[in-house]
Design a protein around this motif. Structure first.
Motif, PDB file in Angstrom:
ATOM      1  N   PRO B  28       0.812  -1.221   0.000  1.00 11.83           N
ATOM      2  CA  PRO B  28       0.000   0.000   0.000  1.00 11.83           C
ATOM      3  C   PRO B  28       0.844   1.269   0.000  1.00 11.83           C
ATOM      4  CG  PRO B  28      -0.175  -1.189   2.112  1.00 11.83           C
ATOM      5  CD  PRO B  28       0.578  -2.063   1.179  1.00 11.83           C
ATOM      6  N   THR B  33      -3.172   2.958  -3.237  1.00 19.83           N
ATOM      7  CA  THR B  33      -3.743   1.886  -2.422  1.00 19.83           C
ATOM      8  C   THR B  33      -5.082   1.350  -2.929  1.00 19.83           C
ATOM      9  OG1 THR B  33      -2.706   3.029  -0.573  1.00 19.83           O
ATOM     10  CG2 THR B  33      -4.264   1.294  -0.021  1.00 19.83           C
ATOM     11  N   THR B  36      -5.526  -1.944  -5.369  1.00 20.39           N
ATOM     12  CA  THR B  36      -5.557  -3.318  -4.863  1.00 20.39           C
ATOM     13  C   THR B  36      -6.733  -3.524  -3.915  1.00 20.39           C
ATOM     14  OG1 THR B  36      -3.193  -3.336  -5.149  1.00 20.39           O
ATOM     15  CG2 THR B  36      -4.100  -5.113  -3.831  1.00 20.39           C
ATOM     16  N   GLU B  37      -7.117  -2.459  -3.189  1.00 20.98           N
ATOM     17  CA  GLU B  37      -8.302  -2.597  -2.331  1.00 20.98           C
ATOM     18  C   GLU B  37      -9.528  -2.962  -3.168  1.00 20.98           C
ATOM     19  OE1 GLU B  37      -7.551   0.063   1.656  1.00 20.98           O
ATOM     20  OE2 GLU B  37      -8.454   1.067  -0.049  1.00 20.98           O
ATOM     21  N   GLU B  40      -9.179  -6.524  -4.534  1.00 18.94           N
ATOM     22  CA  GLU B  40      -9.383  -7.479  -3.439  1.00 18.94           C
ATOM     23  C   GLU B  40     -10.869  -7.739  -3.178  1.00 18.94           C
ATOM     24  OE1 GLU B  40      -7.885  -5.714   0.119  1.00 18.94           O
ATOM     25  OE2 GLU B  40      -6.878  -7.547   0.744  1.00 18.94           O
ATOM     26  N   TRP B  54      -1.710  -8.139  -1.015  1.00 20.46           N
ATOM     27  CA  TRP B  54      -0.712  -7.253  -0.429  1.00 20.46           C
ATOM     28  C   TRP B  54       0.564  -8.058  -0.207  1.00 20.46           C
ATOM     29  CZ3 TRP B  54      -2.240  -2.658  -1.182  1.00 20.46           C
ATOM     30  CH2 TRP B  54      -3.579  -2.306  -1.059  1.00 20.46           C
ATOM     31  N   SER B 427       4.295  -2.886  10.082  1.00 24.93           N
ATOM     32  CA  SER B 427       4.294  -3.109   8.642  1.00 24.93           C
ATOM     33  C   SER B 427       5.617  -2.644   8.028  1.00 24.93           C
ATOM     34  CB  SER B 427       3.116  -2.369   8.004  1.00 24.93           C
ATOM     35  OG  SER B 427       3.105  -2.570   6.620  1.00 24.93           O
ATOM     36  N   THR B 456      -1.541  -3.584  12.205  1.00 24.83           N
ATOM     37  CA  THR B 456      -2.083  -3.221  10.897  1.00 24.83           C
ATOM     38  C   THR B 456      -1.150  -2.237  10.205  1.00 24.83           C
ATOM     39  OG1 THR B 456      -4.052  -2.391   9.755  1.00 24.83           O
ATOM     40  CG2 THR B 456      -3.423  -1.240  11.754  1.00 24.83           C
ATOM     41  N   GLN B 463      -4.526  -1.921   5.997  1.00 26.09           N
ATOM     42  CA  GLN B 463      -4.309  -3.205   5.320  1.00 26.09           C
ATOM     43  C   GLN B 463      -3.661  -4.172   6.318  1.00 26.09           C
ATOM     44  OE1 GLN B 463      -3.192  -0.226   4.091  1.00 26.09           O
ATOM     45  NE2 GLN B 463      -4.996   0.008   2.798  1.00 26.09           N
ATOM     46  N   THR B 523      -8.892   0.365  13.168  1.00 19.88           N
ATOM     47  CA  THR B 523      -9.203  -0.980  12.661  1.00 19.88           C
ATOM     48  C   THR B 523     -10.016  -1.744  13.701  1.00 19.88           C
ATOM     49  OG1 THR B 523      -7.076  -1.788  13.431  1.00 19.88           O
ATOM     50  CG2 THR B 523      -7.226  -1.237  11.118  1.00 19.88           C
TER      51      THR B 523
END
Ligand SMILES: Cc1ncc(C[n+]2csc(CCOP(=O)(O)OP(=O)(O)O)c2C)c(N)n1
Ligand code: SF4
Lengths: 194, 542
Positions: B28, B33, B36-37, B40, B54, B427, B456, B463, B523
């Protein structure tokens, strides 16, 4: 028909969902749209704005040129002032007067309200209070959306449709509250216009 | 044909799916970003028909896409512009191996640095790798160019770079989908078994092959529908408008009729013939491009003699920052409007850590433990915790590139700054912190490494982070001594205890790792809401 709208607020206040709702209503009316959003870092309580352009002909730029916006729709009083250079001579500032204070040097609210009252065309009211009357302060965004309707040349039903689609998964009570908020906001702005 | 309202990013993802992509890989990074979000969330990904995932970092993502292409199928990798620095090694070398199945590399530039450390221009990478670059001007073109990019990659057997900018990535418009495609390519290995073996012997051959392809690459660009001449009678000026800059230009002409001839660029290398015609027939040339003066520099040449070129280099346009209709109006001598000036009382509202964010309590404890030392010792990294640079924390002293905290702390410690502290997110640790920690352990460097495990990748919207909850195993495996791996709980109640732990490890003359662990508020609350919604809709269903 061409309407250029700057939406303003603070990260987390839901500016993007107002933008999405107007976009949805515009689409349902068969209009063209471009909607430039801000994602990322600024969403953590920083200033957030979105440019929304709707028209009955293809739109060139994703960004509204300075001094050309027909409407600044702000869910927070200081944030609306931040984008004044975008406003056209005939443009309107429609703003919530309830401040969102997450910084220590937030200016005196009275001064902000005075400044707003000096804008030639403005509608200012406490949308949080009005939202509470519908049952939840969380409909503040929808109140503000309602207040923008008199400036947009999109039939009211299209907004009702947009609300119904947008909140579909949330259940009928949420939809009812938001429709009430939409009406309240619109009625207030209409009164303001005389 | 179906019409959708999509962000530029989403249009790219939808197009890849529609074009029969097999794998989409990414790390990401704003503004890339959402590609791919979106992928997905697609039905195709959820049903397992395509892979959308990811990766640990941009390099591993680029290599996964290269592997898909090696196997004869279509692969896409997406990243933010600085991610291409991380992926540069496989990226440049993928031009030498060439592509078997279509290989599309999407790099999202961020002029004006809305959420980045710099505004580097990915087109230089495309030129560096000597491959075609596509640059869409609107969401529809973004969609179309993905289809074209894969096809082009398969025609020329080279990877193709799709360069976008923040404005396109994060702006929504209506996009028409193409009719459904034929499905994915079959699994098919390269005919030449040496194609992907870049030993000098074969690499030289491959490189010459790439050089040999340059003429075809140019011919494709010259014939591309994305490079167009738009007629204008007034030859006192000719305009070159690349990508989204074209829209800002046309904004000034009601009927979209610019009085000057315009060359719209969307496919590089720049079409030589169109450029030449414009330069020969017009007195001056104005170059409009978002990012660096890439086209402008090439046109000027080193000696800058000949046609008068205007753009970012001669001050006709600002040298840095995103273009907009206003700056282009000024360059054209058109009246630029401005509304009411911003009242003086309006203050800026910088982003800040969320209320209750775990990072707050890590910084509070660290700051207190650091009061026994002189300042300037906390080398940090990129993530939500970067906001610790601002008031009221002022807890960190550096933020350069992902992964630079541990390595810089080691260097600073080597230089005598003892103790040196590294602050890095979970990350980011996986992205590029692990290797640095290996260096530190190898040299027994006196560094205290704080790995903020909020479970996260929060900064880019939450992500998954592959290291969550197993960082202690990883660092132990790397060789950090067990007694110097301290997992703490960043909550106000544990403040005193945490300060003590920080102080102890700061005093240790070797590598220690402190892992404050608590989930990101955002999150966590999203998961809670989702859980509630699930029960909610279940009830409604009855
Ligand atoms: C090479 C590179 N790729 C991606 C990014 C965007 N980016 C910055 S920090 C970050 C991840 C942060 O996650 P983490 O380290 O877990 O910290 P958190 O935000 O969760 O606190 C990402 C994706 C970047 N700046 N540079
Ligand atoms: S998103 Fe999560 S990690 Fe980032 S500031 Fe908010 S709570 Fe902290």
């Amino acid at each position: 028909m061409k309407k250029d709208i700057v939406l303003a607020g603070v990260g987390g206040q839901g500016v993007l969902s107002i933008s999405a709702l107007i976009g949805l209503a515009a689409m349902k009316s068969g209009l063209c749209l471009k909607q430039a959003e801000v994602h990322g870092m600024s969403q953590r309580g920083g200033e957030v704005h979105s440019h929304l352009r709707i028209a009955d002909a293809p739109i060139a730029s994703d960004l509204i040129p300075e001094g050309k916006a027909d409407l600044i729709l702000s869910v927070e009083p200081m944030e609306g002032l931040r984008y004044l250079p975008m406003l056209s001579e005939k443009g309107w500032l429609v703003t919530n007067t309830q401040p969102f204070i997450n910084i220590s040097n937030y200016p005196d609210l009275d001064l902000i309200l005075q400044e707003i009252s000096r804008i030639p065309h403005h509608v200012a009211f406490n949308a949080d209070e009005m939202a509470k009357e519908t049952g939840s302060v969380r409909t503040m965004n929808t109140v503000m959306l309602g207040a923008s309707i008199p400036f947009l040349n999109i039939p009211f039903e299209k907004f009702e449709d947009a609300i119904t689609v947008f909140f579909e998964s949330k259940g009928s009570e949420i939809i009812r509250m938001n429709l009430a908020a939409l009406n309240k906001g619109r009625d207030f702005a209409l009164k303001g216009l005389g | 044909m179906e019409q959708l309202v999509l962000l530029g990013d989403e249009a790219i993802a939808q197009a890849a799916i529609d074009a029969g992509v097999t794998g989409i890989y990414a790390y990401p990074g704003t503004p890339s970003t959402e590609i791919t979000e979106y992928a997905e969330r697609s039905g195709e990904a959820r049903e397992g028909k395509i892979k959308a995932c990811w990766c640990a970092n941009e390099k591993t993502a680029m290599e996964a896409a290269l592997g898909v292409s090696y196997a004869g199928r279509r692969g896409m990798v997406s990243m933010k512009h600085v991610g291409l620095n991380v992926a540069a090694d496989p990226f440049i070398n993928s031009a030498i191996t060439g592509a078997n199945g279509g290989l599309l590399v999407v790099s999202a530039d961020d002029p004006s640095m809305h959420s980045s450390q710099n505004e580097q221009d990915s087109r230089y990478y495309g030129k560096f790798a000597m491959i075609p670059i596509l640059e869409p001007g609107n969401q529809q073109e973004a969609y179309d160019m993905v289809h074209e990019g894969f096809a082009l990659s398969e025609r020329l057997h080279v990877p193709v770079l799709l360069r976008i900018t923040t404005r396109l990535a994060h702006s929504r418009a209506v996009v028409k989908r193409h009719p459904a495609v034929t499905g994915q390519n079959p699994l098919q290995l390269p005919e030449n078994p040496m194609q992907y073996i870049l030993l000098p012997l074969s690499a030289r051959k491959r490189y010459r092959e790439l050089l040999g392809k340059q003429e075809r690459i140019m011919r494709e660009a010259e014939g591309s529908p994305y490079n167009r001449w738009i007629e204008g009678k007034d030859r006192s000026l000719g305009i070159i408008a690349a990508g989204i800059a074209y829209n800002y230009l046309m904004e000034h002409y009601e009927d979209r009729k610019c009085p000057y001839p315009v060359v719209k660029i969307g496919h590089y290398p720049m079409p030589r013939k169109l450029m030449e015609d414009l330069c020969v027939s017009c007195e001056q040339i104005l170059v409009l491009e978002d990012g660096y003066p890439f086209i402008e520099e090439l046109l000027r040449g080193y000696l800058d003699k000949g046609t008068k070129i205007r753009g970012r280099l001669d001050g006709s346009l600002p040298r840095d920052g995103e273009l907009n209709p206003g700056v282009i109006a000024r360059a054209l001598g058109l009246p630029a409007h401005s509304g009411i000036p911003v009242p003086d009382m309006v203050v800026s509202r910088p982003p800040s850590l969320c209320k209750g964010c775990p990072h707050i309590y890590s910084y509070n404890a660290l700051n207190e433990a650091m009061t026994s030392y002189t300042g300037g010792r906390v080398l940090s990294d990129i993530g939500c915790y970067s906001l610790g640079a601002l008031s009221p924390y002022k807890a960190i002293n550096t933020l350069v590139d992902m992964g630079s905290s541990i390595t810089m702390a080691k260097g600073a410690a080597d230089a005598g700054l003892i103790p040196a502290v590294a602050v890095i997110g979970d990350s980011t640790f996986i992205h590029s912190g692990i290797t640095g920690l290996i260096d530190a352990v190898d040299h027994h460097a006196p560094v205290t490494v704080v790995i903020l495990d909020n479970q996260t990748t929060a900064m880019t919207g939450g992500q998954p982070s592959p290291a969550s909850s197993r960082i202690e195993q990883i660092v132990e495996g790397i060789g950090v001594e067990k007694e110097h791996i301290r997992v703490i709980s960043p909550i106000p109640r544990k403040h005193e205890e945490n300060v003590t732990i920080f102080s102890e490890e700061l005093a240790y003359n070797g590598v220690s790792v402190i892992i404050p662990r608590r989930e990101c508020i955002q999150t966590a609350s999203r998961k809670l809401k989702q859980a509630k919604n699930q029960t909610g809709s279940g009830e409604e269903g009855t």
